[in-house]
Design a protein around this motif. Structure first.
Motif, PDB file in Angstrom:
ATOM      1  N   SER A  29       0.845  -1.189   0.000  1.00 58.89           N
ATOM      2  CA  SER A  29       0.000   0.000   0.000  1.00 58.89           C
ATOM      3  C   SER A  29       0.884   1.243   0.000  1.00 58.89           C
ATOM      4  N   VAL A  30       0.360   2.336  -0.487  1.00 54.47           N
ATOM      5  CA  VAL A  30       1.118   3.576  -0.556  1.00 54.47           C
ATOM      6  C   VAL A  30       1.549   3.978   0.847  1.00 54.47           C
ATOM      7  N   GLY A  31       2.823   4.239   1.006  1.00 55.41           N
ATOM      8  CA  GLY A  31       3.337   4.714   2.285  1.00 55.41           C
ATOM      9  C   GLY A  31       3.748   3.627   3.258  1.00 55.41           C
ATOM     10  N   SER A  32       3.542   2.351   2.938  1.00 50.92           N
ATOM     11  CA  SER A  32       3.881   1.291   3.893  1.00 50.92           C
ATOM     12  C   SER A  32       5.383   1.202   4.130  1.00 50.92           C
ATOM     13  N   SER A  33       6.187   1.437   3.103  1.00 53.80           N
ATOM     14  CA  SER A  33       7.640   1.436   3.271  1.00 53.80           C
ATOM     15  C   SER A  33       8.266   2.618   2.553  1.00 53.80           C
ATOM     16  N   GLY A  34       7.460   3.592   2.218  1.00 52.13           N
ATOM     17  CA  GLY A  34       7.964   4.749   1.498  1.00 52.13           C
ATOM     18  C   GLY A  34       7.954   4.556  -0.007  1.00 52.13           C
ATOM     19  N   ASN A  35       7.685   3.352  -0.475  1.00 54.51           N
ATOM     20  CA  ASN A  35       7.647   3.065  -1.906  1.00 54.51           C
ATOM     21  C   ASN A  35       6.240   3.264  -2.445  1.00 54.51           C
ATOM     22  N   VAL A  36       6.169   3.728  -3.659  1.00 56.98           N
ATOM     23  CA  VAL A  36       4.889   3.888  -4.333  1.00 56.98           C
ATOM     24  C   VAL A  36       4.943   3.056  -5.607  1.00 56.98           C
ATOM     25  N   THR A  37       3.928   2.263  -5.839  1.00 53.30           N
ATOM     26  CA  THR A  37       3.861   1.471  -7.054  1.00 53.30           C
ATOM     27  C   THR A  37       3.586   2.383  -8.237  1.00 53.30           C
ATOM     28  N   LYS A  38       4.386   2.232  -9.294  1.00 52.55           N
ATOM     29  CA  LYS A  38       4.185   3.011 -10.510  1.00 52.55           C
ATOM     30  C   LYS A  38       3.743   2.077 -11.624  1.00 52.55           C
ATOM     31  N   LEU A  39       2.711   2.456 -12.303  1.00 49.68           N
ATOM     32  CA  LEU A  39       2.199   1.666 -13.415  1.00 49.68           C
ATOM     33  C   LEU A  39       2.341   2.484 -14.689  1.00 49.68           C
ATOM     34  N   TRP A  40       3.035   1.941 -15.670  1.00 50.05           N
ATOM     35  CA  TRP A  40       3.239   2.612 -16.948  1.00 50.05           C
ATOM     36  C   TRP A  40       2.355   1.955 -17.984  1.00 50.05           C
ATOM     37  N   ARG A  41       1.901   2.744 -18.921  1.00 46.36           N
ATOM     38  CA  ARG A  41       1.028   2.244 -19.976  1.00 46.36           C
ATOM     39  C   ARG A  41       1.607   2.657 -21.318  1.00 46.36           C
TER      40      ARG A  41
END
Length: 81
Positions: A29-41
């Motif tokens: 989830s956003v903010g759980s470890s400072g990482n944000v999932t990025k999805l490219w299209r």
């Protein structure tokens, strides 16, 4: 299945114009470890053009390597490719 950072998925759907077989779900989830999932299209035509260019460049490198072989020195390009 893409499970590690930097991996991709869905290439076959872009190549063969079929719907994706699954949904995309982020493991964190956003903010759980400072990482944000990025999805490219990418649009399927752009992807196909990139793949075609990649194939053409690979084929050109192969032709250059074959032309350097002494054994095939006497053959015309039409017989090599």
């Amino acid at each position: 299945m893409a499970k590690k950072p930097g991996q991709s998925f869905g290439e076959l759907c872009l190549l063969y114009d079929c719907p994706p077989p699954a949904d995309c779900v982020s493991g964190k989830s956003v903010g759980s470890s400072g990482n944000v999932t990025k999805l490219w299209r990418i649009h399927k035509m752009a992807f196909r053009q990139i793949m075609a260019l990649r194939t053409m460049r690979r084929d050109e490198r192969m032709r250059d390597a074959i032309r350097k072989l002494d054994v095939l020195n006497g053959l015309d390009d039409e017989f090599l490719f």
